[in-house]
Design an enzyme around this catalytic site. Sequence first.
Site, PDB file in Angstrom:
ATOM      1  N   SER A 145       0.934  -1.190  -0.041  1.00 32.90           N
ATOM      2  CA  SER A 145      -0.043   0.018  -0.001  1.00 32.90           C
ATOM      3  C   SER A 145       0.808   1.140   0.032  1.00 32.90           C
ATOM      4  O   SER A 145       1.964   1.190   0.514  1.00 32.90           O
ATOM      5  CB  SER A 145      -0.748   0.030   1.367  1.00 32.90           C
ATOM      6  OG  SER A 145      -1.394   1.199   1.543  1.00 32.90           O
ATOM      7  N   TYR A 158      -1.427  -1.046  10.179  1.00 33.66           N
ATOM      8  CA  TYR A 158      -1.525  -1.400   8.989  1.00 33.66           C
ATOM      9  C   TYR A 158      -0.156  -1.024   7.999  1.00 33.66           C
ATOM     10  O   TYR A 158       0.150  -1.719   7.148  1.00 33.66           O
ATOM     11  CB  TYR A 158      -2.577  -0.657   8.443  1.00 33.66           C
ATOM     12  CG  TYR A 158      -3.040  -0.890   6.845  1.00 33.66           C
ATOM     13  CD1 TYR A 158      -3.670  -2.154   6.446  1.00 33.66           C
ATOM     14  CD2 TYR A 158      -2.745   0.115   5.878  1.00 33.66           C
ATOM     15  CE1 TYR A 158      -3.725  -2.399   5.344  1.00 33.66           C
ATOM     16  CE2 TYR A 158      -3.036  -0.313   4.444  1.00 33.66           C
ATOM     17  CZ  TYR A 158      -3.625  -1.483   4.111  1.00 33.66           C
ATOM     18  OH  TYR A 158      -4.036  -1.549   2.703  1.00 33.66           O
TER      19      TYR A 158
HETATM   20  N1  LIG Z   1      -8.720  -0.841  -1.547  1.00 30.49           N
HETATM   21  C1  LIG Z   1      -7.465   0.143  -1.188  1.00 30.49           C
HETATM   22  O1  LIG Z   1      -7.839   1.286  -1.303  1.00 30.49           O
HETATM   23  C2  LIG Z   1      -6.284  -0.531  -1.310  1.00 30.49           C
HETATM   24  C3  LIG Z   1      -5.266   0.178  -1.119  1.00 30.49           C
HETATM   25  C4  LIG Z   1      -3.983  -0.404  -0.959  1.00 30.49           C
HETATM   26  C5  LIG Z   1      -3.832  -1.438  -0.655  1.00 30.49           C
HETATM   27  N2  LIG Z   1      -4.655  -2.418  -0.739  1.00 30.49           N
HETATM   28  C6  LIG Z   1      -4.637  -3.698  -0.564  1.00 30.49           C
HETATM   29  O2  LIG Z   1      -4.946  -4.355  -1.472  1.00 30.49           O
HETATM   30  C7  LIG Z   1      -5.499  -5.737  -0.975  1.00 30.49           C
HETATM   31  C8  LIG Z   1      -6.729  -6.092  -1.785  1.00 30.49           C
HETATM   32  O3  LIG Z   1      -7.766  -4.974  -0.856  1.00 30.49           O
HETATM   33  P1  LIG Z   1      -9.346  -4.765  -1.431  1.00 30.49           P
HETATM   34  O4  LIG Z   1      -9.398  -3.431  -1.465  1.00 30.49           O
HETATM   35  O5  LIG Z   1      -9.509  -5.647  -2.594  1.00 30.49           O
HETATM   36  O6  LIG Z   1     -10.013  -5.326  -0.088  1.00 30.49           O
HETATM   37  P2  LIG Z   1     -11.247  -6.399   0.106  1.00 30.49           P
HETATM   38  O7  LIG Z   1     -11.613  -6.157   1.419  1.00 30.49           O
HETATM   39  O8  LIG Z   1     -12.111  -6.120  -1.050  1.00 30.49           O
HETATM   40  O9  LIG Z   1     -10.525  -7.843  -0.199  1.00 30.49           O
HETATM   41  C9  LIG Z   1      -9.678  -8.446   0.731  1.00 30.49           C
HETATM   42  C10 LIG Z   1     -10.123  -9.927   0.673  1.00 30.49           C
HETATM   43  O10 LIG Z   1      -9.268 -10.564   1.808  1.00 30.49           O
HETATM   44  C11 LIG Z   1      -9.791 -11.484   2.202  1.00 30.49           C
HETATM   45  N3  LIG Z   1      -9.554 -12.206   3.685  1.00 30.49           N
HETATM   46  C12 LIG Z   1      -9.633 -11.126   4.528  1.00 30.49           C
HETATM   47  N4  LIG Z   1      -9.031 -12.120   5.870  1.00 30.49           N
HETATM   48  C13 LIG Z   1      -8.622 -13.122   5.232  1.00 30.49           C
HETATM   49  C14 LIG Z   1      -8.203 -14.213   5.979  1.00 30.49           C
HETATM   50  N5  LIG Z   1      -8.029 -14.379   7.243  1.00 30.49           N
HETATM   51  N6  LIG Z   1      -7.753 -15.484   5.221  1.00 30.49           N
HETATM   52  C15 LIG Z   1      -8.218 -15.340   3.833  1.00 30.49           C
HETATM   53  N7  LIG Z   1      -8.821 -14.331   3.060  1.00 30.49           N
HETATM   54  C16 LIG Z   1      -8.953 -13.028   3.756  1.00 30.49           C
HETATM   55  C17 LIG Z   1     -11.273 -11.023   2.263  1.00 30.49           C
HETATM   56  O11 LIG Z   1     -12.479 -12.227   2.482  1.00 30.49           O
HETATM   57  C18 LIG Z   1     -11.495 -10.412   1.048  1.00 30.49           C
HETATM   58  O12 LIG Z   1     -12.079 -11.037  -0.161  1.00 30.49           O
HETATM   59  C19 LIG Z   1      -5.324  -5.775   0.701  1.00 30.49           C
HETATM   60  O13 LIG Z   1      -3.976  -6.377   0.980  1.00 30.49           O
HETATM   61  C20 LIG Z   1      -5.381  -4.430   0.867  1.00 30.49           C
HETATM   62  O14 LIG Z   1      -4.424  -4.125   1.906  1.00 30.49           O
HETATM   63  C21 LIG Z   1      -6.084  -1.979  -1.043  1.00 30.49           C
END
Ligand SMILES: NC(=O)c1ccc[n+]([C@@H]2O[C@H](COP(=O)([O-])OP(=O)(O)OC[C@H]3O[C@@H](n4cnc5c(N)ncnc54)[C@H](O)[C@@H]3O)[C@@H](O)[C@H]2O)c1
Length: 254
Positions: A145, A158
């Site tokens: 991130s 985080y």
């Molecule tokens: N959305 C943003 O703005 C953003 C920005 C920077 C980084 N990210 C990173 O991108 C990645 C995806 O984020 P997103 O926005 O698609 O989030 P999201 O919440 O849509 O998806 C995250 C997924 O992780 C799964 N998950 C959570 N805990 C789990 C566990 N214990 N075992 C297995 N699966 C598990 C959830 O069920 C979910 O499907 C994450 O690592 C997040 O930190 C997101």
Amino acid sequence: MTPYNPFSLDQRKYLVTGAASGIGKATSIILAKLGAALILADINEEGLKDTLRECGPGNIVLKLDLLESQLIKPKLMETVTGFGQIHGFVHLAGRPYIAPLKAVSETKCKEIFDINTYAAIELAKAFINKNIYAGERGSVVLVSSVYGIVGSAANVAYAMSKAALHGITKSLSIELAVKDIRVNCVAPGFVKTNMLDTANDMFDDNYAQTINKLHPLGLGEPEDVAFAIAYLLSDAAKWVTGSILNIDGGFTAQ
Ligand SMILES: NC(=O)c1ccc[n+]([C@@H]2O[C@H](COP(=O)([O-])OP(=O)(O)OC[C@H]3O[C@@H](n4cnc5c(N)ncnc54)[C@H](O)[C@@H]3O)[C@@H](O)[C@H]2O)c1
């Protein structure tokens, strides 16, 4: 003649964690369109069914709770029997943790670290097993991130979990080069997913506006990150390893 496409993932197999929603879902759909066969892993079975439907035939789902780290290797071992050995994995599963310093709990910090960070190490340990890794042109993509690069208030756990992925990326890229495995990381800015909705729900309207202003190109779509991941998995990136690629609409350029 086969059309020229250095980004093709034809004949490649990958594991995608976090495949049930957001960036993981978008990534899975794009990798499948590029020809890859996928093990779609997540804790959310309903979401996995949707992703599987959109990815089409040749892909499978794996219910996996990354907090049960001791089960990662045996479950993967069992899954590749029948599916076939894989060429790499993308670790997208992750959780946010917004809390001011006074409210930060050790238990919750450890949980965030286990899912966002330590799971990457266990996944890599499992992947290099000769029964799991296809043995050539390996590629791993971790997802951090902008908060692994720059700071923000109420975000210590985080940020810790994401900055640590950068250390893992660089160290693993050196250790695994000899096995023909590249290891890279993408560092997204704010992307329109459930994770962003959760953050928006915690604050007033000013929060959304402030976040928007941090991105000269505006907020990202899940596909913006997915395309970068697809590139890093493909042979077009065959000389790229140990990189942290910012996909953030200019957030960290300022
Ligand atoms: N959305 C943003 O703005 C953003 C920005 C920077 C980084 N990210 C990173 O991108 C990645 C995806 O984020 P997103 O926005 O698609 O989030 P999201 O919440 O849509 O998806 C995250 C997924 O992780 C799964 N998950 C959570 N805990 C789990 C566990 N214990 N075992 C297995 N699966 C598990 C959830 O069920 C979910 O499907 C994450 O690592 C997040 O930190 C997101």
